[in-house]
Scaffold this active site. Structure first.
Site, PDB file in Angstrom:
ATOM      1  N   CYS A 144     -19.371  -0.216  -5.282  1.00 12.27           N
ATOM      2  CA  CYS A 144     -18.483   0.848  -4.818  1.00 12.27           C
ATOM      3  C   CYS A 144     -18.235   1.900  -5.903  1.00 12.27           C
ATOM      4  O   CYS A 144     -19.160   2.562  -6.328  1.00 12.27           O
ATOM      5  CB  CYS A 144     -17.176   0.255  -4.295  1.00 12.27           C
ATOM      6  SG  CYS A 144     -16.279   1.363  -3.164  1.00 12.27           S
ATOM      7  N   LYS A 165     -10.402   8.788   4.283  1.00 10.54           N
ATOM      8  CA  LYS A 165     -10.994   7.561   3.763  1.00 10.54           C
ATOM      9  C   LYS A 165     -11.946   6.926   4.771  1.00 10.54           C
ATOM     10  O   LYS A 165     -11.670   6.869   5.972  1.00 10.54           O
ATOM     11  CB  LYS A 165      -9.886   6.568   3.400  1.00 10.54           C
ATOM     12  CG  LYS A 165     -10.389   5.274   2.777  1.00 10.54           C
ATOM     13  CD  LYS A 165      -9.230   4.368   2.397  1.00 10.54           C
ATOM     14  CE  LYS A 165      -9.726   3.085   1.748  1.00 10.54           C
ATOM     15  NZ  LYS A 165      -8.592   2.206   1.354  1.00 10.54           N
ATOM     16  N   SER A 194     -15.067   0.817   2.186  1.00  9.57           N
ATOM     17  CA  SER A 194     -13.673   1.176   1.902  1.00  9.57           C
ATOM     18  C   SER A 194     -13.668   2.132   0.718  1.00  9.57           C
ATOM     19  O   SER A 194     -13.569   1.711  -0.434  1.00  9.57           O
ATOM     20  CB  SER A 194     -12.851  -0.081   1.586  1.00  9.57           C
ATOM     21  OG  SER A 194     -11.506   0.253   1.311  1.00  9.57           O
ATOM     22  N   HIS A 237     -19.155  -3.277   0.681  1.00 10.91           N
ATOM     23  CA  HIS A 237     -18.496  -4.474   0.152  1.00 10.91           C
ATOM     24  C   HIS A 237     -18.906  -5.707   0.950  1.00 10.91           C
ATOM     25  O   HIS A 237     -18.102  -6.283   1.692  1.00 10.91           O
ATOM     26  CB  HIS A 237     -16.978  -4.311   0.204  1.00 10.91           C
ATOM     27  CG  HIS A 237     -16.426  -3.413  -0.847  1.00 10.91           C
ATOM     28  ND1 HIS A 237     -16.294  -3.797  -2.165  1.00 10.91           N
ATOM     29  CD2 HIS A 237     -15.974  -2.137  -0.779  1.00 10.91           C
ATOM     30  CE1 HIS A 237     -15.775  -2.803  -2.865  1.00 10.91           C
ATOM     31  NE2 HIS A 237     -15.583  -1.786  -2.049  1.00 10.91           N
ATOM     32  N   GLU A 239     -19.149  -8.595   0.032  1.00 13.15           N
ATOM     33  CA  GLU A 239     -18.426  -9.790  -0.428  1.00 13.15           C
ATOM     34  C   GLU A 239     -17.019  -9.890   0.147  1.00 13.15           C
ATOM     35  O   GLU A 239     -16.322 -10.899  -0.076  1.00 13.15           O
ATOM     36  CB  GLU A 239     -18.348  -9.795  -1.964  1.00 13.15           C
ATOM     37  CG  GLU A 239     -17.339  -8.836  -2.559  1.00 13.15           C
ATOM     38  CD  GLU A 239     -17.789  -7.375  -2.562  1.00 13.15           C
ATOM     39  OE1 GLU A 239     -16.965  -6.502  -2.878  1.00 13.15           O
ATOM     40  OE2 GLU A 239     -18.980  -7.126  -2.261  1.00 13.15           O
ATOM     41  N   ARG A 251      -1.351  -2.165   3.652  1.00  8.87           N
ATOM     42  CA  ARG A 251      -0.860  -1.648   2.366  1.00  8.87           C
ATOM     43  C   ARG A 251      -0.696  -0.138   2.431  1.00  8.87           C
ATOM     44  O   ARG A 251       0.333   0.415   2.010  1.00  8.87           O
ATOM     45  CB  ARG A 251      -1.843  -2.015   1.250  1.00  8.87           C
ATOM     46  CG  ARG A 251      -1.490  -1.483  -0.132  1.00  8.87           C
ATOM     47  CD  ARG A 251      -2.719  -1.438  -1.012  1.00  8.87           C
ATOM     48  NE  ARG A 251      -3.727  -0.515  -0.485  1.00  8.87           N
ATOM     49  CZ  ARG A 251      -5.011  -0.510  -0.869  1.00  8.87           C
ATOM     50  NH1 ARG A 251      -5.457  -1.391  -1.737  1.00  8.87           N
ATOM     51  NH2 ARG A 251      -5.853   0.379  -0.350  1.00  8.87           N
TER      52      ARG A 251
END
Length: 307
Positions: A144, A165, A194, A237, A239, A251
């Protein structure tokens, strides 16, 4: 084969609960096999979560891997217990004379609009580590934000900031189907994204030393590799845990950022429903293939011979 970690690392209990064979330092002392020596520079504020995610992928292979965690000395994280860092992390000064078979540099939450790479408190230290990796690490995987940072540092490629985003699980196309990196992959694979940063495919194509390996119609450039296979840049991502995007979404809600619901993540786009994972096997294949074909199969038996 097992993954070798420090005896009391918090990730140990989680991995053993998933029936992953973990070898502690004590037990490893009595083994004659030379493990792959792996260094992870963890720039994420969620240290323990990121540790567990990466160790889960690295451990689920036939290879024995010895992992050490690295932190920056020029910036001390504020969201992790200092005792955890003191117990389980080292600094560059302590490892710079050594050589490693592989290294992972994680992402970092530094992709806000207008933020330049040079604005990072640890930018100079990160550049030093990336330069060091060229002669002291056989193959490095950048995730990333660090992928964009490395493309900028090594090749002078600028990134762009998105209007909003990118968050969700996206379809990606394999471009280099014969590459060992994609052994076992479907032609289309899914992975979480992300980020608020991106790079044009044309910029990658302008550098002869780079190969564009996978792209997404919605998420853009996904995986890039140096032609010598010493550097792999992954913008997604694979993982991530099943709830990682959910935690990030809530969040951001609490921060009043009014985030969009992650794309293709919650069933029926309903945040009250548990996400269904469709990227776990892809993530495992990516890390296993990198570890096997780009680290184990080509690294010198004597790690000191890495150039």
């Amino acid at each position: 084969m097992p993954i070798k970690i420090q005896d009391s690392l918090p990730a140990r209990a989680t991995l053993e609960g998933e029936n992953i064979f973990v070898m502690t330092e004590y037990r490893a002392m009595h083994q004659d096999i030379r493990p792959l020596n792996m260094l992870i520079l963890n720039l994420m504020p969620t240290k323990i979560i990121t540790e567990t995610q990466l160790l889960r992928k690295l451990s689920n292979s036939p290879l024995q891997v010895s992992v050490e965690f690295l932190q920056t000395a020029s910036y001390i994280p504020q969201h992790v217990d200092s005792n955890h860092l003191e117990s389980f992390y080292t600094t560059f000064d302590r490892v710079k004379e050594r050589k490693f078979d592989g290294m992972i540099i994680t992402g970092a939450p530094l992709d806000n609009a207008g933020f330049k790479f040079e604005d990072a408190t640890y930018w100079e230290e990160l550049c030093t580590i990336m330069e060091w990796s060229k002669t002291h690490v056989h193959s490095t995987l950048y995730l990333c934000w660090s992928a964009y940072a490395a493309l900028y540092h090594f090749y002078g490629l600028d990134s762009f900031y998105m209007n909003e985003k990118l968050s969700g699980v996206y379809a990606h196309r394999v471009l280099k189907k014969t590459s060992p990196l994609f052994r076992g992959f479907d032609d289309i694979f899914y992975a979480p994204q992300s980020r608020s940063i991106g790079i044009e495919a044309e910029k990658i194509a302008s550098v002869p030393e780079l190969e564009l390996m996978a792209v997404s119609d919605e998420a853009g450039v996904t995986i890039v590799k140096s032609t010598d296979s010493r550097h792999l840049f992954v913008t997604c991502h694979p993982e991530y845990d099943s709830d990682t995007l959910s935690r990030e979404y809530y969040r951001d809600l609490e921060k009043g950022l009014n985030p969009h619901i992650p794309v293709n993540y919650f069933p029926d786009d309903d945040p009250t429903k548990a996400p269904v994972v469709n990227w776990r096997s892809t993530g495992q294949l990516l890390y296993t293939n990198w570890l096997n074909y780009y680290v184990y199969q080509t690294t010198p038996y004597d790690v000191r011979e890495i150039q």
